[in-house]
Design a protein around this motif. Sequence first.
Motif, PDB file in Angstrom:
ATOM      1  N   LYS A   2       0.853  -1.196   0.000  1.00  9.70           N
ATOM      2  CA  LYS A   2       0.000   0.000   0.000  1.00  9.70           C
ATOM      3  C   LYS A   2       0.882   1.236   0.000  1.00  9.70           C
ATOM      4  O   LYS A   2       1.765   1.366   0.842  1.00  9.70           O
ATOM      5  N   LYS A   3       0.626   2.127  -0.958  1.00 11.02           N
ATOM      6  CA  LYS A   3       1.393   3.359  -1.013  1.00 11.02           C
ATOM      7  C   LYS A   3       0.479   4.558  -0.923  1.00 11.02           C
ATOM      8  O   LYS A   3      -0.634   4.546  -1.462  1.00 11.02           O
ATOM      9  N   VAL A   4       0.939   5.594  -0.265  1.00 14.83           N
ATOM     10  CA  VAL A   4       0.259   6.877  -0.285  1.00 14.83           C
ATOM     11  C   VAL A   4       1.060   7.770  -1.217  1.00 14.83           C
ATOM     12  O   VAL A   4       2.287   7.809  -1.127  1.00 14.83           O
ATOM     13  N   VAL A   5       0.374   8.431  -2.146  1.00 14.86           N
ATOM     14  CA  VAL A   5       1.070   9.326  -3.067  1.00 14.86           C
ATOM     15  C   VAL A   5       0.556  10.739  -2.897  1.00 14.86           C
ATOM     16  O   VAL A   5      -0.650  10.985  -2.960  1.00 14.86           O
ATOM     17  N   ASP A 200       3.350   1.024   3.084  1.00 15.02           N
ATOM     18  CA  ASP A 200       4.704   0.511   2.873  1.00 15.02           C
ATOM     19  C   ASP A 200       5.639   1.634   2.435  1.00 15.02           C
ATOM     20  O   ASP A 200       6.842   1.566   2.650  1.00 15.02           O
ATOM     21  N   LEU A 201       5.033   2.642   1.783  1.00 11.34           N
ATOM     22  CA  LEU A 201       5.853   3.738   1.289  1.00 11.34           C
ATOM     23  C   LEU A 201       4.992   4.987   1.151  1.00 11.34           C
ATOM     24  O   LEU A 201       3.807   4.906   0.793  1.00 11.34           O
ATOM     25  N   TYR A 202       5.571   6.120   1.470  1.00 11.34           N
ATOM     26  CA  TYR A 202       4.896   7.400   1.256  1.00 11.34           C
ATOM     27  C   TYR A 202       5.652   8.117   0.135  1.00 11.34           C
ATOM     28  O   TYR A 202       6.780   8.534   0.318  1.00 11.34           O
ATOM     29  N   ILE A 259       9.952   7.611   3.122  1.00 12.17           N
ATOM     30  CA  ILE A 259       9.378   8.604   2.210  1.00 12.17           C
ATOM     31  C   ILE A 259      10.230   8.614   0.948  1.00 12.17           C
ATOM     32  O   ILE A 259      11.455   8.585   1.028  1.00 12.17           O
ATOM     33  N   ASN A 260       9.553   8.628  -0.205  1.00 11.60           N
ATOM     34  CA  ASN A 260      10.289   8.702  -1.464  1.00 11.60           C
ATOM     35  C   ASN A 260       9.923  10.011  -2.161  1.00 11.60           C
ATOM     36  O   ASN A 260       8.763  10.237  -2.495  1.00 11.60           O
TER      37      ASN A 260
END
Lengths: 439, 439
Positions: A2-5, A200-202, A259-260
Motif C-alpha cells: 500500500k502506497k500513499v502518493v 509501505d511507502l509514502y 518517504i520517497n
Amino acid sequence: MKKVVKFGGSSLASAKQFKKVGDIIRADKSRRYVVPSAPGKRNKNDTKVTDMLYACYEAASTGASYGKLLSAIKERYEQIIDGLELNLNLDYEFKTIEENFIAKKGSDYAASRGEYLNGIIMSHYLGYEFIDAAEVIFFDENGTFLSEKTNEELSERLAHTERAVIPGFYGSNPDGTIHTFSRGGSDITGSIVARAIHADLYENWTDVSGFLVTDPRIVENPVPIETITYKELRELAYMGASVLHEDAIFPVRREGIPINIRNTNKPEDPGTLIVENTCRKPKYTITGIAGKTGFCSVTIEKAMMNSEIGFGRKVLGVFEDCGISFEHMPSGIDTMTIFVHQSEFEQHEQFVISNIHRAVQPDSIELESDLALIAVVGRGMKSTRGTAGRIFSALAHARINVKMIDQGSSELNIIIGVKNADFEAAVKAIYDIFITAEL
Amino acid sequence: MKKVVKFGGSSLASAKQFKKVGDIIRADKSRRYVVPSAPGKRNKNDTKVTDMLYACYEAASTGASYGKLLSAIKERYEQIIDGLELNLNLDYEFKTIEENFIAKKGSDYAASRGEYLNGIIMSHYLGYEFIDAAEVIFFDENGTFLSEKTNEELSERLAHTERAVIPGFYGSNPDGTIHTFSRGGSDITGSIVARAIHADLYENWTDVSGFLVTDPRIVENPVPIETITYKELRELAYMGASVLHEDAIFPVRREGIPINIRNTNKPEDPGTLIVENTCRKPKYTITGIAGKTGFCSVTIEKAMMNSEIGFGRKVLGVFEDCGISFEHMPSGIDTMTIFVHQSEFEQHEQFVISNIHRAVQPDSIELESDLALIAVVGRGMKSTRGTAGRIFSALAHARINVKMIDQGSSELNIIIGVKNADFEAAVKAIYDIFITAEL
C-alpha cells in the motif's frame, strides 16, 4: 503493498500535469491513496491558486469586488476539467464558496478550497472515492493537530475504502470549521494518511528528482541524494536546506515508513528515499552540505578557565538571560568561543559583554561578526577515515580561512565556521572534493 | 645588561657540573645574579640531596638514628668543595642543621638546606655575595607568597649588590621560620629575582636544550622549540607537557622579561626563548603537541536542542553540581558532547545521567570512555591556511579515527579527541607531518 502518493502544486497545475499524475498512479496498483495539493504555478509568472483564494476571500469578506478573482479561479479548474475531458461541473461548489466567503467563514476555509476542488477533480479523473479531509483530520479548539483522534478515525474510514483521494493541507476544528496546517502542509496530510493505513511507502511527488546534495543557487546542478536518514534530513534542514515540511516527518517516522521524493516530470528518476536507518552504503562519503550566514562569535579568554568549575555554565547563563540561543561553543585552552545569531545578538551586545565580565571576570572578550556556519552531514563519514582532512585541505586549497571547527562524538556531521564572504566558495570547495571528485 | 641565571639540580650535582656552571657565568659579565638549586642526581640511580634531607629530618625529628644520613649529605657537599679546591668548611652549618632537625624546625627548613648550602658553595666559588633567601623572600602566616613586599625589599637589597648568589626554593614566614615553594620552586625564585632587578633576561639552565616540540617518550629525539610565547607555553603545560613551574612565569611575564631555557651540558645550544609576544616567524607551523589520556565523553541528543534556550546551561549545571569540570563541549546539530576527566566522572556517572534526563529530557545519552585529548598549539597556525587539513589527513593516513575536533576563533590551537589506544600514534603522526616533513 500500500502506497500513499502526495502530489505538489506544480504536479497538478494543469490538465497536462494531471495526465502525468494519472499515468504515474495507474502504473502502480499499490498507489491507492492520493493526496493532492492545490494547482500551483504553470510557469514562472503564474499565480498559485491558493494565493488567488486568499486574495479573493480578502476582497469578498471586506465587501470589495471579488467577482473577477473568483471567475479566474473557476477558470483554472475548468481548464483542467476540459483538458481531462471530464464530465464534471463545479458550479455548485463555487456557489457554496462564494456564500461562505461573504459569510466570512475564515481565510483557512478559503485557502483550503484549492486542495478541496483539486481533490474532487482528481477523484473523478481516477475513479477513486473522494474523502473530504474535514471529515477525517482534526484539530482542537486551539488549532493543535489531534494526531491520535485523527489516526483512529482515519484508519477506521480507510479500512473500508480500497482507493481514495484525500485533499491535503486542511482538516476541521471541533465546531466543524476548516483549519489548515501551515503553508506546504499537504506534505503533512500525506504523512498522516500513510501512518493511518500502515503504508509501505509514502511517495511525495514534486518537480525535482529528490533532495540535492547542496543548494543549487550555490553549486550548479548538484547531484541528488539517493538515500538519506531522517536524522541527516533534520540536520540539513536545520542548517538551512529547504526540504520537507518538518511536521511531515513525525507521523511516518514513528511507523518506520520510508518517504520517497519523486519528480512528476521525470518519473523514471528514482528520487530520494528518506529512511529511519539503512545499511546501504551511501554513494558519496557525505550526504549533504548546508549552511547559513549571519552569525557572530564571542571569544572569551581567561587563564585557568578549564579548571574553574561552573565557568561555562555562567557564561551560557548570561546569553540565556538575554534570550539568546547559542549555536556552538568550541573551546581551546583558556579560551571558549560562543557562536550566536548576529540578529539576536546585536541588540544585546553590550549587555552580554558587561554581564560576562561581571559573571566570570575574563582576561579578554573578542567579538567577530559576519560569520557563516556550514554543516557537512553524512552517515558515511563515520566509517570513512580522513573526511575531516579532505574538508580542511579543500578549504585551504580554496584559500579559505577556517574560523571554527566543531565535531562531537556523533561523527554524523562536522560544523565549520568561515567568514560570510567565504561562504559560497567554501560550500563549492567541499562539494567538489566529495562529489565532483568521487563522481 | 642584567641577567638572572638559575641552575637546576643536575647542573649542580657535582664539582664537574659546578665547573661548567662557573664557565657559563664567567663567559658573560651580565650574568650577575645566580639562583642555585640543591645538588640533584649525578646518575640515574643517585638520590637528590633534597630527598636525603627530607629523610634525615624525618629520622632526626622522630628520634630515630639519622647520623649516617646526615654524614652522607655532608659528604655530597664536601666532594663538591674538594673538587672545586675551595677553602671552605661546612662544619658549623651542619652543626646548626643537626640542632634544628632535633628541635623540629620543620620539613620546609630541612628541604631548604639543600639550596642554602649550595648557595654558600656557589658564592665562594664565584666570589659573589651570598644572600640568604630567608632575608629577601617572604610568605604570610598562611604560606601565601607576598609578591609585593618581596619585590620591594629584594629590589632595595640588590640595588646595592653588584653580584650575588640567592639560593632558590625558599623564603621565610613572618616569624622567621623557613617556608618553601612547591617542588621545583627554584624556578620561581629566579623569576622573582629577575623581576626585582628588572632583568633583561632570565636564563634557566637545566639538562635539556630547551622545551621539545613533543614528549620524548612518544617521539624519539623531538626537535627543541626555538621561541614560544607564554600563552603557547601555558597551553602545552595544561595539556600535560612538563615545562616550567607555572608560578615561575607570572613574576617575569608581568615585567615582559623573556626566559631562556638553556642546557648546562651544551651551552652552545640556543635553547628555548619564552616571550610575551614576537614577530619572529616560527620555524615550524606548529609550536608544540601535547596531550593527555583518561577522558570520557557524554553525548546528548535531542531534536531541536539548538533552539531550546538554556539547554547547554542546564546540562553544564548538572556537571557543576557534581563538582565535575568539563574540558570541551563540541556540538553538532541536535547533539552536544561533553568531555570530562574519566577519574572525576566515573563515581558520579549514574547521578549525572539521571540528572541530565531530569534537566533537559534528552532523546538519548551515550557514553564513551578511554579517550585522549591532543592539543596542537602554535601561533603560526593563524597565518597558515591548511593546518587543519594537514592534521586530519595525517591522522587518516595513520588510520586513526578522530572522535572530536574543537577549534574556536583564537586559532592558536586545535583540540583533537582520539581513543586512548590511538594517542601515541596520533601524536607521532602530527609530529611527522609538521616537523619531520618540514625539517
